[in-house]
Scaffold this motif. Structure first.
Motif, PDB file in Angstrom:
ATOM      1  N   GLN A 176     -10.856 -17.244   3.533  1.00  0.00           N
ATOM      2  CA  GLN A 176     -10.057 -16.036   4.548  1.00  0.00           C
ATOM      3  C   GLN A 176     -10.540 -15.149   4.591  1.00  0.00           C
ATOM      4  O   GLN A 176      -9.974 -14.634   3.789  1.00  0.00           O
ATOM      5  CB  GLN A 176      -8.193 -16.865   4.108  1.00  0.00           C
ATOM      6  N   VAL A 177     -10.788 -14.420   4.964  1.00  0.00           N
ATOM      7  CA  VAL A 177     -11.038 -13.044   5.136  1.00  0.00           C
ATOM      8  C   VAL A 177      -9.470 -12.585   5.028  1.00  0.00           C
ATOM      9  O   VAL A 177      -8.638 -12.566   5.555  1.00  0.00           O
ATOM     10  CB  VAL A 177     -11.720 -12.008   5.923  1.00  0.00           C
ATOM     11  N   GLN A 178      -9.705 -11.181   3.589  1.00  0.00           N
ATOM     12  CA  GLN A 178      -8.314 -10.711   3.680  1.00  0.00           C
ATOM     13  C   GLN A 178      -8.509  -9.090   3.080  1.00  0.00           C
ATOM     14  O   GLN A 178      -9.464  -8.820   2.222  1.00  0.00           O
ATOM     15  CB  GLN A 178      -7.531 -11.612   2.761  1.00  0.00           C
ATOM     16  N   LEU A 179      -7.569  -7.939   3.140  1.00  0.00           N
ATOM     17  CA  LEU A 179      -8.118  -6.960   3.201  1.00  0.00           C
ATOM     18  C   LEU A 179      -6.352  -6.162   2.451  1.00  0.00           C
ATOM     19  O   LEU A 179      -5.594  -6.767   3.776  1.00  0.00           O
ATOM     20  CB  LEU A 179      -7.798  -5.865   4.331  1.00  0.00           C
ATOM     21  N   VAL A 180      -6.167  -6.158   1.495  1.00  0.00           N
ATOM     22  CA  VAL A 180      -4.827  -5.760   1.100  1.00  0.00           C
ATOM     23  C   VAL A 180      -4.708  -4.175   0.756  1.00  0.00           C
ATOM     24  O   VAL A 180      -5.705  -3.961  -0.190  1.00  0.00           O
ATOM     25  CB  VAL A 180      -4.381  -6.882  -0.315  1.00  0.00           C
ATOM     26  N   GLU A 181      -3.905  -3.613   1.337  1.00  0.00           N
ATOM     27  CA  GLU A 181      -3.808  -1.927   0.829  1.00  0.00           C
ATOM     28  C   GLU A 181      -2.367  -1.402  -0.164  1.00  0.00           C
ATOM     29  O   GLU A 181      -1.850  -2.472  -0.095  1.00  0.00           O
ATOM     30  CB  GLU A 181      -3.526  -1.004   2.447  1.00  0.00           C
ATOM     31  N   SER A 182      -3.131  -0.569  -0.653  1.00  0.00           N
ATOM     32  CA  SER A 182      -1.590  -0.106  -1.518  1.00  0.00           C
ATOM     33  C   SER A 182      -2.115   1.291  -2.819  1.00  0.00           C
ATOM     34  O   SER A 182      -3.067   1.690  -2.182  1.00  0.00           O
ATOM     35  CB  SER A 182      -2.088  -0.829  -3.382  1.00  0.00           C
ATOM     36  N   GLY A 183      -0.742   2.174  -2.090  1.00  0.00           N
ATOM     37  CA  GLY A 183      -1.154   3.545  -3.144  1.00  0.00           C
ATOM     38  C   GLY A 183      -0.786   4.112  -2.150  1.00  0.00           C
ATOM     39  O   GLY A 183      -0.401   5.227  -2.190  1.00  0.00           O
ATOM     40  N   GLY A 184      -0.198   3.742  -0.485  1.00  0.00           N
ATOM     41  CA  GLY A 184       0.846   4.670   0.027  1.00  0.00           C
ATOM     42  C   GLY A 184       2.268   5.560  -1.075  1.00  0.00           C
ATOM     43  O   GLY A 184       2.354   5.137  -1.746  1.00  0.00           O
ATOM     44  N   GLY A 185       2.685   6.228  -0.187  1.00  0.00           N
ATOM     45  CA  GLY A 185       4.061   6.473  -0.086  1.00  0.00           C
ATOM     46  C   GLY A 185       4.202   7.876   0.103  1.00  0.00           C
ATOM     47  O   GLY A 185       3.304   8.412   0.857  1.00  0.00           O
ATOM     48  N   LEU A 186       5.293   8.364  -0.719  1.00  0.00           N
ATOM     49  CA  LEU A 186       6.628   9.936  -0.145  1.00  0.00           C
ATOM     50  C   LEU A 186       5.509  11.059  -0.503  1.00  0.00           C
ATOM     51  O   LEU A 186       5.422  10.523  -2.167  1.00  0.00           O
ATOM     52  CB  LEU A 186       7.726   9.690   0.316  1.00  0.00           C
ATOM     53  N   VAL A 187       4.517  11.933  -0.462  1.00  0.00           N
ATOM     54  CA  VAL A 187       4.290  13.060  -0.937  1.00  0.00           C
ATOM     55  C   VAL A 187       4.665  14.529  -0.314  1.00  0.00           C
ATOM     56  O   VAL A 187       4.974  14.719   0.643  1.00  0.00           O
ATOM     57  CB  VAL A 187       2.895  13.146  -1.008  1.00  0.00           C
ATOM     58  N   GLN A 188       4.602  15.115  -0.753  1.00  0.00           N
ATOM     59  CA  GLN A 188       5.008  16.956  -1.150  1.00  0.00           C
ATOM     60  C   GLN A 188       3.480  17.506   0.560  1.00  0.00           C
ATOM     61  O   GLN A 188       2.330  17.118  -0.285  1.00  0.00           O
ATOM     62  CB  GLN A 188       5.297  17.959  -1.411  1.00  0.00           C
ATOM     63  N   ALA A 189       3.554  18.216   1.021  1.00  0.00           N
ATOM     64  CA  ALA A 189       2.637  18.949   1.053  1.00  0.00           C
ATOM     65  C   ALA A 189       1.646  19.601   0.533  1.00  0.00           C
ATOM     66  O   ALA A 189       2.447  20.388   0.125  1.00  0.00           O
ATOM     67  CB  ALA A 189       3.199  19.568   2.660  1.00  0.00           C
ATOM     68  N   GLY A 190       0.497  19.631   0.386  1.00  0.00           N
ATOM     69  CA  GLY A 190      -0.239  20.201  -0.310  1.00  0.00           C
ATOM     70  C   GLY A 190      -0.545  18.862  -0.953  1.00  0.00           C
ATOM     71  O   GLY A 190      -1.251  19.232  -2.610  1.00  0.00           O
ATOM     72  N   GLY A 191      -0.167  17.656  -1.515  1.00  0.00           N
ATOM     73  CA  GLY A 191       0.146  16.873  -2.752  1.00  0.00           C
ATOM     74  C   GLY A 191      -1.340  16.162  -2.407  1.00  0.00           C
ATOM     75  O   GLY A 191      -1.794  16.480  -1.348  1.00  0.00           O
ATOM     76  N   SER A 192      -1.627  15.297  -3.252  1.00  0.00           N
ATOM     77  CA  SER A 192      -2.608  14.390  -3.077  1.00  0.00           C
ATOM     78  C   SER A 192      -2.186  12.360  -3.546  1.00  0.00           C
ATOM     79  O   SER A 192      -0.910  12.089  -3.440  1.00  0.00           O
ATOM     80  CB  SER A 192      -3.754  14.419  -4.317  1.00  0.00           C
TER      81      SER A 192
END
Length: 121
Positions: free
Chosen positions: A1-17
């Protein structure tokens, strides 16, 4: 079964990374065009970036020069490094496999569940 799992999102201030990661499983993706798309509230899903099996990269004009897509075929991983984030980058970000050209943009039929990116001003 093909699966894609994302991670790493969140809250950041403008200008951030932020760096998003996508773990792909279920088959080999080394010959697949992989990509990132995003969808903001009340808007349609839009193309962000794609990378083909040879490492060629294409970006939406809105992120060109700020975002960088990469892949590690040995690990079946795809990444999206995002710099100089702006409030308009706020969206759910989706990893995609088997990305293909459609009309003047890109699309896919294989999607992850998404990871939320919120940029505060």
């Amino acid at each position: 079964q093909v699966q894609l799992v994302e991670s790493g999102g969140g809250l950041v201030q403008a200008g951030g990374s932020l760096r998003l990661s996508c773990a792909a499983s279920g088959r080999s993706f080394s010959s697949s065009n992989m990509g990132w798309f995003r969808q903001a509230p009340g808007k349609e899903r839009e193309f962000v970036a794609t990378i083909n099996w040879r490492g060629q990269r294409y970006y939406a004009d809105s992120v060109k020069g700020r975002f960088a897509i990469s892949r590690d075929n040995a690990k079946n991983m795809v990444y999206l490094q995002m710099y100089s984030l702006q409030p308009e980058d706020t969206a759910m970000y989706y990893c995609a496999a088997d990305v293909y050209a459609r009309d003047t943009t890109w699309s896919s039929n294989i999607w992850g569940q998404g990871t939320q990116v919120t940029v505060s001003s």
